[in-house]
Design a protein around this motif. Structure first.
Motif, PDB file in Angstrom:
ATOM      1  N   VAL B 224       0.842  -1.193   0.000  1.00 22.52           N
ATOM      2  CA  VAL B 224       0.000   0.000   0.000  1.00 22.52           C
ATOM      3  C   VAL B 224       0.875   1.241   0.000  1.00 22.52           C
ATOM      4  O   VAL B 224       0.617   2.214  -0.717  1.00 22.52           O
ATOM      5  N   ARG B 228       1.041   4.176  -2.777  1.00 19.71           N
ATOM      6  CA  ARG B 228       0.768   5.562  -2.391  1.00 19.71           C
ATOM      7  C   ARG B 228       1.899   6.468  -2.854  1.00 19.71           C
ATOM      8  O   ARG B 228       1.675   7.535  -3.423  1.00 19.71           O
ATOM      9  N   ASP B 269      -9.939  -4.339   3.633  1.00 20.17           N
ATOM     10  CA  ASP B 269      -9.998  -3.116   4.442  1.00 20.17           C
ATOM     11  C   ASP B 269      -8.750  -2.284   4.301  1.00 20.17           C
ATOM     12  O   ASP B 269      -8.801  -1.071   4.125  1.00 20.17           O
ATOM     13  N   THR B 270      -7.610  -2.987   4.418  1.00 23.07           N
ATOM     14  CA  THR B 270      -6.337  -2.271   4.390  1.00 23.07           C
ATOM     15  C   THR B 270      -6.162  -1.505   3.093  1.00 23.07           C
ATOM     16  O   THR B 270      -5.559  -0.432   3.068  1.00 23.07           O
ATOM     17  N   SER B 272      -8.556  -0.369   1.069  1.00 22.64           N
ATOM     18  CA  SER B 272      -9.682   0.415   0.550  1.00 22.64           C
ATOM     19  C   SER B 272      -9.320   1.892   0.417  1.00 22.64           C
ATOM     20  O   SER B 272      -9.754   2.547  -0.532  1.00 22.64           O
ATOM     21  N   ASP B 273      -8.488   2.395   1.339  1.00 25.11           N
ATOM     22  CA  ASP B 273      -8.131   3.808   1.224  1.00 25.11           C
ATOM     23  C   ASP B 273      -7.412   4.104  -0.069  1.00 25.11           C
ATOM     24  O   ASP B 273      -7.739   5.045  -0.786  1.00 25.11           O
ATOM     25  N   ILE B 274      -6.389   3.335  -0.312  1.00 23.07           N
ATOM     26  CA  ILE B 274      -5.575   3.622  -1.489  1.00 23.07           C
ATOM     27  C   ILE B 274      -6.391   3.406  -2.762  1.00 23.07           C
ATOM     28  O   ILE B 274      -6.244   4.142  -3.743  1.00 23.07           O
ATOM     29  N   ALA B 276      -9.549   3.993  -3.058  1.00 22.38           N
ATOM     30  CA  ALA B 276     -10.375   5.189  -3.218  1.00 22.38           C
ATOM     31  C   ALA B 276      -9.532   6.334  -3.762  1.00 22.38           C
ATOM     32  O   ALA B 276      -9.971   7.092  -4.636  1.00 22.38           O
ATOM     33  N   GLN B 277      -8.308   6.438  -3.241  1.00 18.86           N
ATOM     34  CA  GLN B 277      -7.468   7.528  -3.707  1.00 18.86           C
ATOM     35  C   GLN B 277      -7.167   7.407  -5.191  1.00 18.86           C
ATOM     36  O   GLN B 277      -7.279   8.382  -5.945  1.00 18.86           O
ATOM     37  N   THR B 280     -10.179   8.263  -7.356  1.00 21.33           N
ATOM     38  CA  THR B 280     -10.624   9.652  -7.467  1.00 21.33           C
ATOM     39  C   THR B 280      -9.566  10.576  -8.051  1.00 21.33           C
ATOM     40  O   THR B 280      -9.891  11.581  -8.667  1.00 21.33           O
ATOM     41  N   ASN B 306     -17.578  -3.325  -0.051  1.00 20.37           N
ATOM     42  CA  ASN B 306     -17.480  -2.013   0.563  1.00 20.37           C
ATOM     43  C   ASN B 306     -18.325  -1.105  -0.295  1.00 20.37           C
ATOM     44  O   ASN B 306     -17.895  -0.656  -1.345  1.00 20.37           O
ATOM     45  N   LEU B 309     -17.120   2.094  -2.046  1.00 21.87           N
ATOM     46  CA  LEU B 309     -16.216   1.896  -3.164  1.00 21.87           C
ATOM     47  C   LEU B 309     -16.970   1.414  -4.392  1.00 21.87           C
ATOM     48  O   LEU B 309     -16.672   1.807  -5.513  1.00 21.87           O
TER      49      LEU B 309
END
Lengths: 142, 877
Positions: B224, B228, B269-270, B272-274, B276-277, B280, B306, B309
């Motif tokens: 991740v 990033r 879960d781990t 999902s942030d990246i 989404a980033q 977008t 999720n 997402l």
């Protein structure tokens, strides 16, 4: 995974053919013939992806040459379209405004470039600069 | 320099080949070159080996055989110098593949090269290994490759990584050894090595669950971070493509996340942030960005749920759909089909855009969009969607119309909320694209129509109107003609009007006009014309004032060159002119066809549709009577049905027909009501292999009437003046044969057994003076040959002498007769003559036995000649 990569001109002559899956000679000829037929008659407005047997062929036309890549059904077509373009850019840089004749007379060098770019059906290096430098080093070894 | 010597430079050879004007010239040049190369090979000349192999490779690319060069490759690889090795390995990869035995010989050379210090040579060996190694070589050389994963030079490391991919594909057991080295590669800084490392990890996870677990636990957080950093990285000129740094690495990382996250909620879960980033922040104006987004969407749709997402993903796809780039839209449509399985609500929101795509000029996009629309249809949106599709049908390309029609019909059939809407839509479709509508579809339509008695009037009027404007669509004409025939009086009388209808004024003459056009039109095919004829017959009963005109139209078809039409015309003309009393009963309204059983039949099962028919059974016109088949005609002549077993309902007539003692061999008849239905079933399918029966059923239905074909069957029986027609008859007659053959075997024979090895005997011929019975047997090894034992019985009080029996068969049969047991036949059945016949059927299974007979004998000093035809051979002979 890339199954094969074929460069053909509009008449169907194969300028480069590299297979990453085992095929008999006669099968190879058949495949080249079929891919050519599929690709040469397509309208430029249509998508660059065609279904071929159980796989996909992603192709693009540059001047008189068709660059066709056969990949698995689940692969990302847009990414491979980019990789075709990258390969053409590398060739262009190496041969300085590459044309079909360059590819004919220097076929062994084209294979060398291809082997630095793709190995075992997967992308090996994505930096144009790195590949050109490497080719320079290899030439020095000769 | 001597041209075509071993010394020719590669460039010169290529030039010489390109200068050839014809293929023959080129072949000559190539042959000469190959000859000199072969000579050089046999001399084992080391100087030009390098050049010769290059020439050989070019020749190979042209398509000529070059096997003799394979050993040269090996020799070159074994040489110490880099240039030779390079050409050797190149030749190896071009001329050989993993399936060849020769490849094993290279294993040792490759091993040595892998252990060299010169990284270029190591690179060559890894390249060759990675591209064409076989499973044995993989196993042998795996330890070397493992070691090389930690070589000092990054180029070697990345080649080793890809080579490992091939090794674990060929020998999955070895995967465990590579887990740790592969994970270590993920910490690399060099993009090339990182890229290949990521690819290696993806492959390993697919092959080994242990690897998957290990990577999930240890490496996700690291990965991740890598992604990033990559996404946030500043401009990197070396890897920049369209403003994005190394999109290929992005995509490969996302693919690895796909594999790691699938089925594991924590991992999902781990990441999902990246995800989404990436979803977008990525730029979408260039292909590279879109490729990343596409991969991101694919990953989101496969990791654990999720919903935030997912909505994001579907929105991206919606944006793709409105892009002008065809590639993007194609890719979006593909992915939407996957999305629909997960979250069809979200996809429904984009319905309008998808509908637009159905109208796109690009054929592959249209196809994908249509499939997607098909998946989107549900009860609530079926009406507007169908409206759109039907509207588009008008303007679509002919190549696309077939697909579109099929999908529309299927949607309408599955989801139609009420019958009237279904009928409306089908009429529209038929008017636009009737010629593309498949047979099952319009058959189903007719079934629905019969099942909606309150809509009969509406339907026939709608069809009448449609046919005025779209008479060119054959299927529409067929359906219209059938309905007008059935419900003609409702058309003229405006009965059963619904609120939404307007009154129309249709006279009987108008209705007959429609049908007459159907018959006369040049483009009408056999089915349409046949249906028109039967419709005319029905109308002659429903519109008595038009009888003369209808009769004239029918008479015109009497001379038709098509047997089916000629036959129908003659029969119907005969009914109209001579059998007025029974005509109206004949053409009574068709009974309701049972939808459930019909759809069962479409699946290939028993034709029960006709079993429910009750008043539609034919009362036979006793047209032409031929003495030879007098017994059968008697049977069919219903005026003498008092002789048969007592019966009251129509169903019993057929039952009688089948069950009566037509032949002494047929069993006793104990008909019950249920029997009637069973026997009816038997009638329609007896004696036929299942495929035959369903096709004959279909034909019966497509000719519109079961009463008609039964009619045809019986009348044909009465006038066997065209025996050759029996053999190669149009389908109606073969269905006739099916029905007739039901006479032979007893009705107690269940359908499945009719192809069994024993065949019941039949009465081949019966007149007032003579009776001939056939008994059948087959040789077990020879299913094409039947042995018939013919028994002749004298029914008259005179003795017959000089009794000679002759038989003739059509060309596809071969007949062999043994001498008869005698040629004097005692009177009144006091004895019999037997004769053995052997018939071979060269079209066994495709055509059935028929035979014409001629019997001559002397009775009372008079020569008598009797002739007849045997049509009732059991099936399967």
């Amino acid at each position: 995974m890339i199954r094969f990569i074929i460069l053909q001109n509009r008449q169907g002559k194969t300028r480069l053919a590299k297979y990453y899956v085992p095929l008999e000679e006669s099968e190879k000829h058949k495949v080249e013939y079929e891919v050519h037929r599929l690709v040469v008659n397509r309208d430029p407005k249509f998508t660059n992806f065609v279904e071929f047997r159980n796989h996909k062929v992603i192709y693009r036309r540059y001047a008189g040459l068709f660059f066709s890549l056969c990949v698995d059904i689940t692969d990302n077509e847009l990414a491979y379209l980019e990789s075709i373009h990258l390969f053409v850019e590398i060739l262009d840089h190496f041969f300085s405004n590459v044309c079909e004749l360059d590819l004919v007379f220097n076929f062994h060098k084209v294979y060398l470039i291809l082997d630095e770019f793709i190995l075992a059906g997967e992308l090996q290096e994505t930096s144009k600069k790195a590949i050109i430098e490497r080719m320079g080093e290899l030439e020095k070894q000769e | 320099m001597n041209p075509f010597s071993a010394g020719t430079r590669l460039r010169d050879m290529i030039r010489a080949i390109r200068a050839c004007k014809t293929a023959a010239e080129e072949r000559a040049v190539v042959r000469k070159e190959c000859a000199s190369i072969r000579a050089a090979i046999s001399e084992d000349d080391p100087d030009y080996r390098h050049r010769n192999l290059a020439k050989l490779m070019f020749i190979h690319m042209l398509g000529y055989p070059t096997h003799f060069g394979q050993m040269e490759c090996l020799k070159l690889i074994a040489s110490p110098g880099f240039p030779e090795k390079r050409i050797g390995y190149l030749g190896l990869m071009l001329l050989l593949d993993e399936r060849q035995e020769v490849l094993m010989l290279v294993t040792n050379s490759i091993k040595q090269d892998l252990n060299q210090t010169n990284q270029y040579i190591v690179g060559l060996a890894l390249c060759a290994l990675g591209n064409i190694c076989s499973a044995e070589m993989a196993r042998d050389l795996a330890p070397e490759v493992e070691r090389l994963l930690q070589f000092r030079d990054p180029n070697v490391r990345k080649k080793a990584a890809l080579c490992t991919i091939r090794i674990i594909k060929k020998v999955p057991d070895l995967a465990e050894n590579f887990i740790n080295p592969a994970a270590a590669l993920l910490k690399e800084k060099h993009h090339g090595v990182l890229l290949t490392g990521v690819q290696l990890c993806t492959e390993i996870c697919k092959v080994s669950t242990e690897a998957l677990e290990h990577l999930r636990k240890k490496c996700i957080i690291g990965l991740v971070k890598v992604l990033r950093d990559l996404t946030n990285s500043p401009y990197a000129p070396e890897y920049d493509i369209s403003g994005i740094a190394d999109p290929f690495l992005h995509i490969r990382l996302l693919r690895l996340f796909h594999v790691l996250g699938q089925g594991d909620a924590d991992a999902s879960d781990t990441m999902s942030d990246i995800l989404a980033q990436v979803a977008t922040k990525t730029e979408t104006n260039k292909n590279a960005g879109n490729a990343i987004l596409y991969e991101c969407v694919a990953t989101i749709l496969s990791v654990e749920d999720n919903s935030g997402l997912r909505v994001l993903a579907v929105n991206i796809l919606g944006r793709f759909l409105s892009s002008r780039d065809n590639n993007i839209r194609y890719v979006a449509l593909n992915m939407l089909m996957r999305a629909i399985a997960l979250d069809s609500q979200a996809v429904q929101r984009h319905r309008a855009t998808i509908l637009e795509c159905v109208k796109d000029p690009d054929a592959s996009i249209r196809k994908r969009a249509l499939e997607l629309v098909y998946l989107l249809v549900n009860e609530s949106n079926v009406k507007p969607l169908t409206k759109e599709l039907v509207d588009y049908l008008e303007v679509s390309d002919p190549e696309f119309k077939g697909d579109l029609t099929a999908k529309i019909c299927s949607i309408v059939e599955k989801f139609s909320p009420e019958k009237i809407w279904y009928i409306d839509q089908m009429v529209k479709v038929l008017s636009q694209a009737g010629n593309y509508v498949k047979d099952e579809v319009w058959h189903a339509l007719i079934i629905v129509i019969t099942n909606a008695p309150n809509l009969h009037g509406y339907t026939v009027r709608a069809l009448y109107k449609a046919v005025q404007t779209a008479g060119g669509q054959e299927t529409l004409v067929r359906v219209a003609v059938w309905c007008i025939g059935e419900y003609g009086e409702m058309l003229v009388g405006n009965s059963g009007m619904l609120d939404v209808e307007e009154r129309i004024n249709v006279t009987e003459a108008d209705a007959v006009d429609v049908i007459e056009t159907g018959i006369r039109c040049h483009s009408s095919d056999l089915t349409t014309r046949a249906m028109c004829l039967i419709a005319l017959l029905k109308l002659s009963s429903r519109y008595p004032s038009c009888t003369k005109r209808i009769n004239d139209i029918i008479l015109q078809q009497k001379g038709s060159l098509v047997l089916e039409l000629q036959q129908r015309a003659i029969e119907f003309n005969s009914i109209i002119e001579r059998h007025e009393k029974i005509r109206s009963a004949l053409v009574e309204r068709m009974p309701v066809l049972d939808e459930a059983t019909y759809s069962g039949r479409r699946a290939g099962s028993m034709p029960a549709a006709v079993s429910t028919s009750q008043g539609a059974l034919p009362k036979m016109p006793n047209g032409v009577a031929k003495p030879a088949s007098a017994a059968l005609v008697d049977l069919l002549d219903l005026s003498s049905d008092a002789d048969q077993a007592p019966s009251s309902s129509g169903g019993d007539y057929l039952q009688d027909l089948l069950g009566v003692d037509l032949s002494p061999a047929s069993q006793g008849i104990n008909q019950t009501e249920k029997r009637g239905a069973d026997v009816l079933l038997d009638l329609l399918s007896i004696g036929a292999p299942p495929a035959q029966s369903s096709s004959s059923m279909l034909d019966m239905l497509s000719s519109g009437q079961d009463n008609k074909s039964a009619l045809g069957m019986f009348d044909n029986l009465a006038s066997p003046s065209a025996p050759s027609a029996q053999a190669s008859s149009p389908v109606a007659s073969s269905s006739m044969m099916d029905l007739l053959d039901g006479f032979g075997p007893s009705p107690s024979v269940p359908v499945a057994e009719t192809n069994g090895p024993t065949y019941p005997s039949i009465v081949a011929f019966e007149s007032s003076s003579l009776k001939i019975t056939y008994k059948f047997s087959k040789e077990p090894e020879n299913p094409q040959t039947t042995i018939i034992e013919a028994e002749f019985v004298n029914k008259s009080p005179d003795i017959y002498s000089n009794f000679v029996f002759q038989a003739a068969v059509p060309k596809f049969l071969q007949l062999h007769m043994d001498p008869a047991s005698g040629n004097t036949l005692p009177a009144s059945g006091n004895g019999s003559i037997t004769q053995k016949l052997r018939v071979s059927n060269s079209q066994h299974g495709k055509k059935y036995l028929v035979m014409r007979m001629r019997i001559s004998y002397k009775a009372n000093d008079k020569d008598v000649l009797e002739e007849g035809q045997v049509n009732n051979f059991p099936r399967g002979l």
